[in-house]
Write an enzyme that holds these catalytic residues in place. Structure first.
Site, PDB file in Angstrom:
ATOM      1  N   HIS A 113      55.013  11.885 -12.825  1.00 47.83           N
ATOM      2  CA  HIS A 113      55.338  11.375 -11.481  1.00 47.83           C
ATOM      3  C   HIS A 113      54.334  11.958 -10.481  1.00 47.83           C
ATOM      4  O   HIS A 113      53.924  13.117 -10.618  1.00 47.83           O
ATOM      5  CB  HIS A 113      56.772  11.759 -11.110  1.00 47.83           C
ATOM      6  CG  HIS A 113      57.248  11.064  -9.875  1.00 47.83           C
ATOM      7  ND1 HIS A 113      56.875  11.462  -8.618  1.00 47.83           N
ATOM      8  CD2 HIS A 113      58.034   9.975  -9.711  1.00 47.83           C
ATOM      9  CE1 HIS A 113      57.423  10.642  -7.729  1.00 47.83           C
ATOM     10  NE2 HIS A 113      58.132   9.730  -8.359  1.00 47.83           N
ATOM     11  N   GLU A 134      53.384   3.167  -9.934  1.00 52.39           N
ATOM     12  CA  GLU A 134      53.905   3.645  -8.653  1.00 52.39           C
ATOM     13  C   GLU A 134      52.750   4.017  -7.731  1.00 52.39           C
ATOM     14  O   GLU A 134      52.259   5.155  -7.783  1.00 52.39           O
ATOM     15  CB  GLU A 134      54.776   4.899  -8.865  1.00 52.39           C
ATOM     16  CG  GLU A 134      56.071   4.665  -9.575  1.00 52.39           C
ATOM     17  CD  GLU A 134      57.124   5.648  -9.101  1.00 52.39           C
ATOM     18  OE1 GLU A 134      58.216   5.210  -8.711  1.00 52.39           O
ATOM     19  OE2 GLU A 134      56.870   6.850  -9.084  1.00 52.39           O
TER      20      GLU A 134
HETATM   21  P1  PGA Z   1      60.973   5.582  -3.524  1.00 51.72           P
HETATM   22  O1  PGA Z   1      60.557   6.576  -4.747  1.00 51.72           O
HETATM   23  O2  PGA Z   1      61.774   4.477  -4.140  1.00 51.72           O
HETATM   24  O3  PGA Z   1      61.762   6.450  -2.606  1.00 51.72           O
HETATM   25  O4  PGA Z   1      59.712   5.087  -2.937  1.00 51.72           O
HETATM   26  C1  PGA Z   1      60.130   6.058  -5.965  1.00 51.72           C
HETATM   27  C2  PGA Z   1      59.694   7.207  -6.832  1.00 51.72           C
HETATM   28  O5  PGA Z   1      59.082   8.156  -6.321  1.00 51.72           O
HETATM   29  O6  PGA Z   1      59.965   7.205  -8.051  1.00 51.72           O
END
Ligand code: PGA
Length: 254
Positions: free
Chosen positions: A95, A166
């Site tokens: 992440h 992401e």
């Molecule tokens: P968010 O976070 O939905 O608050 O943007 C997603 C993540 O960091 O996995």
């Protein structure tokens, strides 16, 4: 067809066990909807057992990270075997918030192997910090994917992992600041191209890709529809029972 996947990444929330129990009671009301998809809840470690007990009928357990340390004496370490024994079936790895704290792609690869060895599904996060008009973010993404999946075997390892795209610039914002469906479609095609270069076309096509970064009820349906993703990794909106249920509904809407 496989069910859509929804992963609730609670990060370092909620602040107390009492709040966790309240949230789980509210989430359980959506059980009928959640059973139509694969819902995973990734809570902070101290809440794993409570979440497991209260969400068994509608969700599976995930962890937000794992340690690649397996043996020896290491104060503060939670081993993958412990997580497995609590019922953890999937783990978020790489992440951006872990990478920002010093995690390298090499460490991510090691954790992918550790998870696979333990029989836990690795969900590998990748994403560029910023976007620019020259498309340099694609180069960043290519390098990050290549280095995170370095040395993995396409038959044994890759068939069991998931990827979460992401974009870091879109995390923790509002729906209107997330990626547009057309940019998401383009990036997913790009990621599959990189995966084809690393492995082969068939392997690349078989890998499940999710999207995460400011997914909210307001943008979920458009981000899911024909962009090539199979579900979402949701942060802040997963802490609201109604928001998460609405996102789940958009994944199963006809
Ligand atoms: P968010 O976070 O939905 O608050 O943007 C997603 C993540 O960091 O996995």
């Amino acid at each position: 067809m496989a069910k859509p996947i929804l992963i609730a990444n609670w990060k370092n929330n909620p602040n107390s066990l009492l709040e966790v129990k309240t949230l789980l009671t509210q989430l359980a009301r959506g059980g009928r909807v959640y059973k139509k998809l694969s819902l995973f809840i990734a809570p902070p470690l101290p809440y794993l057992e409570s979440v497991s007990l209260k969400s068994k009928s509608f969700a599976s357990l995930a962890s937000q990270d794992i340690s690649s340390v397996l043996q020896g004496t290491h104060t503060g370490v939670v081993t993958v075997d412990m997580l497995k024994s609590l019922g953890v079936r999937l783990t978020i790895l790489g992440h951006s918030e872990q990478r920002a704290m010093g995690e390298t792609s090499e460490m991510v690869t090691k954790k992918i192997r550790t998870a696979l060895h333990a029989g836990i599904v690795p969900l590998v996060c990748v994403g560029e910090p910023t976007r620019d008009d020259d498309g340099l973010h694609f180069e960043f993404l290519r390098e990050q994917i290549k280095s995170s999946l370095a040395g993995l075997n396409k038959k044994v390892d890759v068939s069991k992992l998931l990827i979460a795209y992401e974009p870091v610039w879109a995390i923790g914002k509002r729906a209107e600041d997330a990626i547009s469906p057309s940019d998401l479609t383009e990036t997913i095609i790009f990621i599959r191209k990189v995966l084809t270069d690393i492995f082969d076309r068939k392997t690349a096509e078989s890998i499940t890709i999710l999207y995460g970064g400011s997914v909210e009820p307001g943008n979920a349906q458009n981000l899911f529809k024909s962009t090539g993703i199979k579900g979402f990794l949701v942060g802040h909106a997963s802490l609201g029972a109604k928001e998460l249920l609405d996102i789940a509904k958009s994944l199963i809407a006809k």
